[in-house]
Design an enzyme around this catalytic site. Structure first.
Site, short mmCIF file in Angstrom:
data_model
loop_
_atom_site.label_atom_id
_atom_site.label_comp_id
_atom_site.label_asym_id
_atom_site.label_seq_id
_atom_site.Cartn_x
_atom_site.Cartn_y
_atom_site.Cartn_z
N ASP A 1 17.16 103.44 57.16
CA ASP A 1 17.98 101.79 57.67
C ASP A 1 19.26 102.18 58.11
O ASP A 1 19.77 100.99 59.00
CB ASP A 1 17.75 101.21 56.23
N GLU B 1 25.06 104.62 64.51
CA GLU B 1 24.66 103.89 64.68
C GLU B 1 25.64 102.75 65.15
O GLU B 1 25.14 101.39 65.59
CB GLU B 1 23.88 103.06 63.27
N HIS C 1 19.98 99.19 59.46
CA HIS C 1 21.15 99.02 57.62
C HIS C 1 20.68 97.03 57.75
O HIS C 1 22.20 96.62 57.00
CB HIS C 1 22.81 99.00 58.37
#
Length: 335
Positions: free
Chosen positions: A261, A266, A298
């Site tokens: 996740d 990111e 996320h």
């Protein structure tokens, strides 16, 4: 005059939840879609506080610039603070507050969702049946019951996860630099060394904070110590895993599956719609090519209850600052 707060990296759901919570506080909130960085630092002029999320930058240069602009408080609408230079904040007199817990149930339940989806190949089955393919070939999973799960970090989220996994009848190993032996005794948890956890776990789930000691805790050396076909789950921080080493483990079939996740790079992708663009991050593109890897944006925290708690706690932190009260959620620089 109302206390002014500049919000960065905001999405429609942020504005909705904070506007609702702000009915009880009455702050002057300015929302900005862009992430805080040196190019939009000018937007912090004339405000009392700045509120940021995980992909905003608050390094020494940004902190100094905010201080010169008159900012007195940096409010994090999240638990982690690895993107903040706390030494600079202390030097320039900016207080830092955070939301230490918003819904540990949300993240724990999401970790289980990733485990089950990977185990039973639900993501692959979903796409097959949409295409009219009802074959079971390649979709065999395993019983969670009786398997061993290794939990790295045993804070609030991990403790809820452990209670859920106990319901599956799993054997639970744990590692933490500050073990909670009372909780372990009450919930059938065995604290062990990292090497033993790596060696004996069928599933490894990461729930430790990101520190210099935990950065890349999953790497080539630790992966070599793991069981063949191990499943790795990360709902914590992307930098807990060395992604190149993870990919090598997947290619070598040492790692059977991974549920991510979070991702160490990111910031340029997560929370944004990039569907009309080519993914030019070769490492992320490689991860997305594996059919035994699930990457999500996320979102483990993202439940109605969690978003409401984030808004309420963030604004309560600001109100405590305005009122001169003790900041119970302050992040203090430790020299």
């Amino acid at each position: 005059m109302a206390f002014k707060i500049a919000f960065f990296g905001t999405k429609p759901y942020d504005q909705k939840s904070f506007d609702e919570a702000n009915k009880r506080f009455g702050f002057d909130i300015r929302y900005y879609k862009g992430q805080l960085n040196k190019n939009n630092l000018v937007l912090t002029q004339g405000v009392d506080a700045v509120c940021i999320f995980v992909n905003d930058t608050a390094d020494a240069g940004i902190i100094e610039g905010m201080a010169k602009n008159g900012v007195r408080l940096l409010a994090l609408r999240m638990a982690g603070f690895n993107n903040v230079d706390l030494a600079a904040a202390a030097e320039f007199g900016i207080k830092v507050v955070r939301v230490p817990a918003y819904s540990p149930y949300a993240v724990a339940e999401y970790a289980v969702a990733l485990m089950l989806a990977l185990d039973r190949k639900i993501h692959r089955a979903y796409w097959r049946t949409r295409d009219g393919n009802f074959s079971l070939h390649g979709l065999m999973g395993f019983d969670m019951h009786g398997k061993t799960v290794g939990i790295i970090g045993t804070g609030k989220i991990a403790k809820i996860l452990i209670k859920i996994l106990n319901g599956f009848g799993m054997k639970i190993l744990a590692y933490d630099v500050f073990p909670d032996f009372k909780f372990a005794a009450e919930n059938g948890v065995t604290y062990t060394t990292l090497d033993e956890l790596y060696r004996d776990s069928d599933i490894i789930s990461l729930h430790c904070p990101l520190t210099e000691e935990t950065k890349y805790i999953i790497n080539r050396e630790s992966i070599a110590k793991m069981k063949d076909n191990v499943m790795i789950i990360n709902t914590g921080r992307g930098l807990l895993i060395h992604t190149y080493d993870l990919i090598e483990g997947l290619k070598d079939k040492k790692i059977g599956s991974a549920g991510l996740d979070v991702y160490e790079e990111e910031g340029d992708y997560f929370y944004e719609d990039k569907s009309d663009k080519i993914i030019d991050d070769d490492v992320l593109a490689r991860l997305l090519s594996f059919n035994n890897v699930i990457v999500t944006s996320h979102q483990a925290f993202f439940t109605k209850e969690a978003v409401e708690n984030i808004a309420e706690t963030t604004l309560r932190n600001v109100q405590d600052f305005v009122d001169g009260k003790v900041l119970v959620n302050e992040v203090v620089y430790a020299k």
